[in-house]
Design a protein around this motif. Structure first.
Motif, mmCIF file in Angstrom:
data_model
loop_
_atom_site.group_PDB
_atom_site.id
_atom_site.type_symbol
_atom_site.label_atom_id
_atom_site.label_comp_id
_atom_site.label_asym_id
_atom_site.label_seq_id
_atom_site.Cartn_x
_atom_site.Cartn_y
_atom_site.Cartn_z
ATOM 1 N N PRO A 1 0.802 -1.223 0.000
ATOM 2 C CA PRO A 1 0.000 0.000 0.000
ATOM 3 C C PRO A 1 0.840 1.281 0.000
ATOM 4 O O PRO A 1 0.435 2.283 -0.598
ATOM 5 N N THR A 2 2.007 1.240 0.631
ATOM 6 C CA THR A 2 2.862 2.437 0.625
ATOM 7 C C THR A 2 3.325 2.755 -0.795
ATOM 8 O O THR A 2 3.420 3.920 -1.174
ATOM 9 N N ALA B 1 0.371 4.380 -2.642
ATOM 10 C CA ALA B 1 0.232 5.788 -2.249
ATOM 11 C C ALA B 1 1.313 6.634 -2.917
ATOM 12 O O ALA B 1 1.045 7.752 -3.371
ATOM 13 N N GLY C 1 -5.337 -1.737 2.333
ATOM 14 C CA GLY C 1 -5.776 -1.116 1.093
ATOM 15 C C GLY C 1 -6.775 -0.004 1.343
ATOM 16 O O GLY C 1 -7.887 -0.025 0.831
ATOM 17 N N THR C 2 -6.383 0.972 2.147
ATOM 18 C CA THR C 2 -7.225 2.121 2.451
ATOM 19 C C THR C 2 -6.398 3.382 2.225
ATOM 20 O O THR C 2 -5.290 3.492 2.733
ATOM 21 N N LEU C 3 -6.940 4.295 1.432
ATOM 22 C CA LEU C 3 -6.238 5.529 1.082
ATOM 23 C C LEU C 3 -7.134 6.737 1.273
ATOM 24 O O LEU C 3 -8.344 6.647 1.082
ATOM 25 N N ASN D 1 -1.621 6.704 2.570
ATOM 26 C CA ASN D 1 -1.904 5.316 2.908
ATOM 27 C C ASN D 1 -2.348 5.217 4.365
ATOM 28 O O ASN D 1 -1.752 5.796 5.248
#
Length: 177
Positions: A20-21, A24, A39-41, A34
């Motif tokens: 995820p990083t 982002a 998986g949340t942005l 991130n």
């Protein structure tokens, strides 16, 4: 206002894994932040939900369901304290499930699973596209969370309440990194 992006079914059980990083970072031009490994942005750039969904999809190394909501919806959830009055014991987790769209079915709340005996999961309430609940740490809960899709007639992705609070913190703090 910022948008919040939830990826469904990623980094679970070794399937559809990614960093995820890195995502982002690839979406830096959108002001992406991130929030954890699920998986949340948060997207700071002004754009439509459809544009955000398309931008994220272009950068993912696989096809995934992408659920997008307004940041103000998350801050509103926090301000209403949906878990107020619920006692938390060890092994109980508070969660929010985000419906991909308006539900086709609207079952009454609250409800518990199983309906008799010791509960494993409780659905406390639903507000628009958000379902609030609690579950006990137990292997059967994975199946119960998966059944929320059938219960509401749309696909659902779930996050721990701590993740929702972290998103609200980013939104409240002027979206700084």
């Amino acid at each position: 206002m910022a948008l919040v992006v939830f990826l469904r079914g990623v980094n679970v059980g070794g399937h559809r894994t990614f960093r995820p990083t890195k995502l982002a970072e690839a979406l830096k031009h959108l002001g992406a932040i991130n929030i954890g490994a699920a998986g949340t942005l948060v997207i700071r750039q002004r754009m439509t939900q459809a544009q955000a969904r398309a931008e994220v999809a272009r950068k993912l190394p696989f096809v995934a369901e992408i659920v997008v909501c307004q940041g103000r919806d998350i801050t509103s959830l926090i301000s209403k304290s949906p878990f107020k009055g619920q006692s938390l014991r060890g092994g109980v987790v508070r969660f929010v499930s985000i419906l991909s769209q308006r539900p086709r079915l609207t079952p009454p709340t609250p409800m518990r699973f199983p309906s008799s005996g010791q509960w494993l999961m409780k659905i406390l309430a639903r507000r628009n596209r958000f379902v609030f609940g609690m579950y006990r740490r137990h292997m059967k809960v994975i199946g119960l969370l998966g059944a929320l899709d059938r219960l509401y007639g749309v696909s659902v992705t779930t996050r721990n309440w701590n993740t929702i609070a972290a998103i609200a913190g980013v939104l409240r703090n002027g979206l700084s990194d």
